[in-house]
Design a protein around this motif. Structure first.
Motif, mmCIF file in Angstrom:
data_model
loop_
_atom_site.group_PDB
_atom_site.id
_atom_site.type_symbol
_atom_site.label_atom_id
_atom_site.label_comp_id
_atom_site.label_asym_id
_atom_site.label_seq_id
_atom_site.Cartn_x
_atom_site.Cartn_y
_atom_site.Cartn_z
ATOM 1 N N ASN A 57 0.815 -1.337 -0.025
ATOM 2 C CA ASN A 57 -0.049 -0.199 0.122
ATOM 3 C C ASN A 57 1.006 1.354 -0.059
ATOM 4 O O ASN A 57 2.219 1.343 0.178
ATOM 5 C CB ASN A 57 -0.800 -0.104 1.222
ATOM 6 C CG ASN A 57 -1.971 -1.060 1.135
ATOM 7 O OD1 ASN A 57 -2.904 -0.846 0.279
ATOM 8 N ND2 ASN A 57 -2.073 -2.176 1.626
ATOM 9 N N SER A 58 0.343 2.092 -0.199
ATOM 10 C CA SER A 58 0.806 3.574 -0.336
ATOM 11 C C SER A 58 1.550 3.882 1.067
ATOM 12 O O SER A 58 1.110 3.717 2.114
ATOM 13 C CB SER A 58 -0.229 4.780 -0.660
ATOM 14 O OG SER A 58 0.391 5.984 -0.733
ATOM 15 N N GLY A 59 2.669 4.395 0.851
ATOM 16 C CA GLY A 59 3.558 4.801 1.991
ATOM 17 C C GLY A 59 4.278 3.550 2.987
ATOM 18 O O GLY A 59 5.037 3.876 3.968
ATOM 19 N N THR B 20 11.501 3.104 -1.545
ATOM 20 C CA THR B 20 12.588 3.204 -0.495
ATOM 21 C C THR B 20 13.757 1.934 -0.839
ATOM 22 O O THR B 20 14.619 1.922 -0.901
ATOM 23 C CB THR B 20 12.389 3.465 0.745
ATOM 24 O OG1 THR B 20 11.922 4.752 1.015
ATOM 25 C CG2 THR B 20 13.805 3.621 1.555
ATOM 26 N N VAL B 21 12.909 0.893 -0.820
ATOM 27 C CA VAL B 21 13.252 -0.425 -0.816
ATOM 28 C C VAL B 21 14.158 -0.714 -2.058
ATOM 29 O O VAL B 21 14.913 -1.136 -2.234
ATOM 30 C CB VAL B 21 12.606 -1.709 -0.292
ATOM 31 C CG1 VAL B 21 13.070 -2.901 -0.519
ATOM 32 C CG2 VAL B 21 12.321 -1.354 1.326
ATOM 33 N N ALA B 22 13.239 -0.621 -3.264
ATOM 34 C CA ALA B 22 13.687 -0.706 -4.593
ATOM 35 C C ALA B 22 14.940 -0.140 -4.859
ATOM 36 O O ALA B 22 16.015 -0.439 -5.350
ATOM 37 C CB ALA B 22 12.579 -0.596 -5.430
ATOM 38 N N GLU C 88 15.980 -1.311 6.081
ATOM 39 C CA GLU C 88 17.406 -1.685 5.824
ATOM 40 C C GLU C 88 17.359 -3.268 5.789
ATOM 41 O O GLU C 88 18.105 -3.896 4.968
ATOM 42 C CB GLU C 88 18.281 -1.509 6.915
ATOM 43 C CG GLU C 88 19.941 -1.546 6.666
ATOM 44 C CD GLU C 88 20.362 -1.095 5.392
ATOM 45 O OE1 GLU C 88 21.459 -1.599 5.000
ATOM 46 O OE2 GLU C 88 19.653 0.058 4.829
ATOM 47 N N ALA C 89 16.802 -3.937 6.726
ATOM 48 C CA ALA C 89 16.789 -5.600 6.817
ATOM 49 C C ALA C 89 15.756 -6.028 5.347
ATOM 50 O O ALA C 89 16.424 -7.085 4.872
ATOM 51 C CB ALA C 89 15.849 -5.878 7.997
ATOM 52 N N ILE C 90 15.004 -5.291 4.824
ATOM 53 C CA ILE C 90 14.334 -5.717 3.790
ATOM 54 C C ILE C 90 15.290 -5.672 2.506
ATOM 55 O O ILE C 90 15.350 -6.596 1.748
ATOM 56 C CB ILE C 90 13.032 -4.974 3.420
ATOM 57 C CG1 ILE C 90 11.818 -5.314 4.680
ATOM 58 C CG2 ILE C 90 12.588 -5.504 2.100
ATOM 59 C CD1 ILE C 90 10.695 -4.319 4.879
ATOM 60 N N VAL C 91 16.070 -4.692 2.388
ATOM 61 C CA VAL C 91 16.882 -4.318 1.579
ATOM 62 C C VAL C 91 18.035 -5.455 1.381
ATOM 63 O O VAL C 91 18.254 -6.127 0.370
ATOM 64 C CB VAL C 91 17.815 -3.051 1.587
ATOM 65 C CG1 VAL C 91 18.705 -2.786 0.583
ATOM 66 C CG2 VAL C 91 16.618 -2.029 1.140
ATOM 67 N N ASN C 92 18.502 -5.844 2.823
ATOM 68 C CA ASN C 92 19.464 -6.935 3.022
ATOM 69 C C ASN C 92 18.958 -8.156 2.570
ATOM 70 O O ASN C 92 19.580 -9.162 1.724
ATOM 71 C CB ASN C 92 19.804 -6.947 4.218
ATOM 72 C CG ASN C 92 21.009 -5.593 4.845
ATOM 73 O OD1 ASN C 92 21.603 -5.176 3.839
ATOM 74 N ND2 ASN C 92 20.939 -5.395 5.879
ATOM 75 N N ARG C 93 17.742 -8.353 2.803
ATOM 76 C CA ARG C 93 17.049 -9.668 2.560
ATOM 77 C C ARG C 93 17.006 -10.042 1.131
ATOM 78 O O ARG C 93 17.342 -11.015 0.425
ATOM 79 C CB ARG C 93 15.799 -9.773 3.075
ATOM 80 C CG ARG C 93 14.710 -10.947 2.461
ATOM 81 C CD ARG C 93 14.982 -12.148 3.091
ATOM 82 N NE ARG C 93 14.146 -13.106 2.659
ATOM 83 C CZ ARG C 93 13.033 -13.753 3.059
ATOM 84 N NH1 ARG C 93 12.555 -13.255 4.030
ATOM 85 N NH2 ARG C 93 12.594 -14.832 2.402
ATOM 86 N N ILE C 94 16.654 -8.901 0.167
ATOM 87 C CA ILE C 94 16.243 -9.086 -1.044
ATOM 88 C C ILE C 94 17.803 -9.200 -1.826
ATOM 89 O O ILE C 94 17.887 -9.771 -2.715
ATOM 90 C CB ILE C 94 15.539 -7.753 -1.800
ATOM 91 C CG1 ILE C 94 13.963 -7.921 -1.162
ATOM 92 C CG2 ILE C 94 15.826 -7.679 -3.243
ATOM 93 C CD1 ILE C 94 13.390 -6.476 -1.530
ATOM 94 N N CYS C 95 18.683 -8.315 -1.497
ATOM 95 C CA CYS C 95 19.980 -8.466 -2.322
ATOM 96 C C CYS C 95 20.555 -9.925 -1.809
ATOM 97 O O CYS C 95 21.019 -10.442 -2.693
ATOM 98 C CB CYS C 95 20.893 -7.195 -1.476
ATOM 99 S SG CYS C 95 20.577 -5.661 -1.898
ATOM 100 N N ASN C 96 20.427 -10.330 -0.374
ATOM 101 C CA ASN C 96 20.845 -11.779 -0.504
ATOM 102 C C ASN C 96 20.153 -12.684 -1.106
ATOM 103 O O ASN C 96 20.917 -13.604 -1.745
ATOM 104 C CB ASN C 96 20.667 -11.890 1.276
ATOM 105 C CG ASN C 96 21.772 -11.326 1.882
ATOM 106 O OD1 ASN C 96 22.689 -10.835 1.452
ATOM 107 N ND2 ASN C 96 21.543 -11.237 3.127
#
Length: 169
Positions: free
Chosen positions: A14-16, A21-23, A156-164
Protein backbone atom coordinates in the motif's frame (compact mmCIF):
# COMPACT_ATOMS: atom_id res chain seq x y z
CA UNK A 1 20.45 -18.31 -29.20
CA UNK A 2 21.31 -18.64 -25.51
CA UNK A 3 18.95 -17.13 -23.02
CA UNK A 4 20.37 -14.38 -20.84
CA UNK A 5 19.90 -14.85 -17.09
CA UNK A 6 17.22 -12.44 -15.96
CA UNK A 7 15.96 -11.63 -12.49
CA UNK A 8 12.57 -10.18 -11.64
CA UNK A 9 11.88 -8.65 -8.24
CA UNK A 10 8.34 -7.52 -7.46
CA UNK A 11 7.75 -5.28 -4.43
CA UNK A 12 4.08 -4.59 -3.71
CA UNK A 13 2.24 -2.83 -0.94
CA UNK A 14 0.00 0.00 0.00
CA UNK A 15 0.89 3.65 -0.36
CA UNK A 16 3.58 4.79 2.07
CA UNK A 17 4.76 1.30 2.99
CA UNK A 18 8.37 1.75 1.83
CA UNK A 19 8.38 0.09 -1.61
CA UNK A 20 10.25 2.86 -3.44
CA UNK A 21 12.82 3.23 -0.65
CA UNK A 22 13.49 -0.51 -0.72
CA UNK A 23 13.66 -0.69 -4.54
CA UNK A 24 16.11 2.21 -4.69
CA UNK A 25 18.16 0.71 -1.86
CA UNK A 26 18.45 -2.60 -3.68
CA UNK A 27 19.39 -0.88 -6.94
CA UNK A 28 22.21 1.00 -5.20
CA UNK A 29 23.80 -2.30 -4.10
CA UNK A 30 24.37 -3.50 -7.67
CA UNK A 31 26.70 -2.14 -10.37
CA UNK A 32 25.47 0.72 -12.53
CA UNK A 33 23.28 -0.28 -15.48
CA UNK A 34 22.66 -3.78 -14.08
CA UNK A 35 19.43 -3.11 -12.18
CA UNK A 36 16.32 -1.46 -13.63
CA UNK A 37 13.66 -0.06 -11.29
CA UNK A 38 10.18 0.24 -12.81
CA UNK A 39 8.09 2.36 -10.42
CA UNK A 40 4.34 2.10 -10.95
CA UNK A 41 3.84 5.70 -9.79
CA UNK A 42 6.32 7.07 -12.34
CA UNK A 43 4.75 5.20 -15.23
CA UNK A 44 1.13 5.75 -14.22
CA UNK A 45 1.13 9.20 -12.62
CA UNK A 46 3.99 10.98 -14.38
CA UNK A 47 4.50 9.38 -17.77
CA UNK A 48 0.82 8.82 -18.57
CA UNK A 49 -1.04 10.95 -16.00
CA UNK A 50 -3.53 8.13 -15.72
CA UNK A 51 -5.93 6.80 -13.10
CA UNK A 52 -5.31 3.35 -11.63
CA UNK A 53 -8.15 1.43 -13.27
CA UNK A 54 -8.54 -1.96 -14.92
CA UNK A 55 -7.21 -2.05 -18.47
CA UNK A 56 -5.25 1.19 -18.11
CA UNK A 57 -2.29 1.74 -20.46
CA UNK A 58 0.22 1.89 -17.59
CA UNK A 59 -0.25 -1.81 -16.91
CA UNK A 60 0.94 -2.72 -20.40
CA UNK A 61 3.71 -0.11 -20.34
CA UNK A 62 5.05 -1.38 -17.00
CA UNK A 63 5.06 -4.90 -18.44
CA UNK A 64 6.87 -3.79 -21.62
CA UNK A 65 9.53 -1.81 -19.76
CA UNK A 66 10.16 -4.69 -17.37
CA UNK A 67 10.23 -7.23 -20.24
CA UNK A 68 12.86 -5.10 -21.99
CA UNK A 69 15.05 -5.25 -18.89
CA UNK A 70 14.57 -9.00 -18.57
CA UNK A 71 15.53 -9.54 -22.22
CA UNK A 72 18.71 -7.54 -21.55
CA UNK A 73 19.52 -9.79 -18.58
CA UNK A 74 19.07 -7.08 -15.96
CA UNK A 75 17.81 -7.31 -12.44
CA UNK A 76 14.35 -5.78 -12.89
CA UNK A 77 12.50 -4.40 -9.89
CA UNK A 78 8.82 -3.63 -10.42
CA UNK A 79 7.44 -1.72 -7.47
CA UNK A 80 4.10 -0.17 -6.62
CA UNK A 81 0.74 -0.78 -5.05
CA UNK A 82 0.18 -3.15 -8.00
CA UNK A 83 -3.33 -4.25 -7.11
CA UNK A 84 -3.51 -8.02 -7.67
CA UNK A 85 -6.78 -7.81 -9.61
CA UNK A 86 -5.50 -5.22 -12.12
CA UNK A 87 -1.78 -6.05 -12.37
CA UNK A 88 -1.76 -9.77 -11.55
CA UNK A 89 -1.88 -11.07 -15.12
CA UNK A 90 0.98 -8.80 -16.24
CA UNK A 91 3.06 -9.76 -13.20
CA UNK A 92 2.39 -13.44 -13.88
CA UNK A 93 3.57 -13.11 -17.49
CA UNK A 94 6.72 -11.31 -16.34
CA UNK A 95 7.35 -14.01 -13.72
CA UNK A 96 7.03 -16.73 -16.36
CA UNK A 97 9.44 -14.93 -18.68
CA UNK A 98 12.15 -14.32 -16.06
CA UNK A 99 14.89 -16.85 -15.38
CA UNK A 100 14.15 -16.37 -11.70
CA UNK A 101 11.80 -14.20 -9.69
CA UNK A 102 11.33 -12.95 -6.17
CA UNK A 103 8.10 -11.48 -4.84
CA UNK A 104 7.71 -9.36 -1.71
CA UNK A 105 4.57 -7.79 -0.34
CA UNK A 106 4.15 -5.30 2.47
CA UNK A 107 1.37 -6.34 4.84
CA UNK A 108 0.87 -3.24 6.98
CA UNK A 109 -2.15 -1.85 8.77
CA UNK A 110 -3.67 1.34 7.42
CA UNK A 111 -2.51 3.20 10.53
CA UNK A 112 1.07 2.05 9.91
CA UNK A 113 1.02 3.19 6.27
CA UNK A 114 -0.28 6.61 7.36
CA UNK A 115 2.45 6.82 10.00
CA UNK A 116 5.14 5.96 7.45
CA UNK A 117 3.67 8.34 4.88
CA UNK A 118 3.83 11.24 7.37
CA UNK A 119 7.63 10.92 7.45
CA UNK A 120 8.07 11.06 3.66
CA UNK A 121 9.19 14.18 1.76
CA UNK A 122 6.02 13.96 -0.38
CA UNK A 123 3.71 13.70 2.65
CA UNK A 124 1.84 16.83 1.57
CA UNK A 125 0.99 15.41 -1.88
CA UNK A 126 -1.96 13.35 -0.61
CA UNK A 127 -3.95 12.97 2.56
CA UNK A 128 -4.79 9.97 4.75
CA UNK A 129 -8.36 10.21 3.39
CA UNK A 130 -7.01 9.74 -0.14
CA UNK A 131 -4.79 6.89 1.05
CA UNK A 132 -7.84 5.19 2.55
CA UNK A 133 -9.38 5.01 -0.93
CA UNK A 134 -6.33 3.09 -2.22
CA UNK A 135 -5.76 0.87 0.80
CA UNK A 136 -6.63 -2.79 0.23
CA UNK A 137 -4.87 -4.69 3.02
CA UNK A 138 -3.04 -7.95 2.32
CA UNK A 139 -3.80 -9.01 -1.23
CA UNK A 140 -1.65 -11.99 -2.27
CA UNK A 141 -0.94 -12.91 -5.87
CA UNK A 142 -2.50 -16.29 -6.66
CA UNK A 143 0.41 -17.64 -8.77
CA UNK A 144 3.37 -17.19 -6.40
CA UNK A 145 4.23 -17.20 -2.71
CA UNK A 146 5.17 -13.66 -1.79
CA UNK A 147 7.48 -12.93 1.12
CA UNK A 148 5.20 -11.13 3.53
CA UNK A 149 6.79 -8.01 5.04
CA UNK A 150 5.20 -6.71 8.22
CA UNK A 151 5.78 -3.65 10.40
CA UNK A 152 8.52 -5.41 12.39
CA UNK A 153 10.79 -5.53 9.31
CA UNK A 154 13.08 -2.51 8.99
CA UNK A 155 13.59 -1.12 5.50
CA UNK A 156 17.33 -1.84 5.78
CA UNK A 157 16.65 -5.46 6.74
CA UNK A 158 14.32 -5.80 3.75
CA UNK A 159 16.95 -4.38 1.38
CA UNK A 160 19.51 -6.82 2.81
CA UNK A 161 17.09 -9.75 2.46
CA UNK A 162 16.28 -8.97 -1.17
CA UNK A 163 19.95 -8.48 -2.10
CA UNK A 164 20.89 -11.74 -0.39
CA UNK A 165 18.03 -13.57 -2.12
CA UNK A 166 19.23 -12.29 -5.50
CA UNK A 167 22.89 -13.14 -4.87
CA UNK A 168 22.31 -16.60 -3.36
CA UNK A 169 19.86 -17.99 -5.91
Amino acid sequence: MTRTMSTLVVIRGNSGSGKTTVANGVQQRFPRASCLVVPQDTVRRHMLRESDVAGAANIDLIEHIAAFGLIRGLIVIVEGILDANRYGAALERLTESASRSFHYGFDLSFDETVRRHAGRPQADQFTPDQMAQWYHGWQPLPFVDEVRLDATCSLEAIVNRICNDIRVS
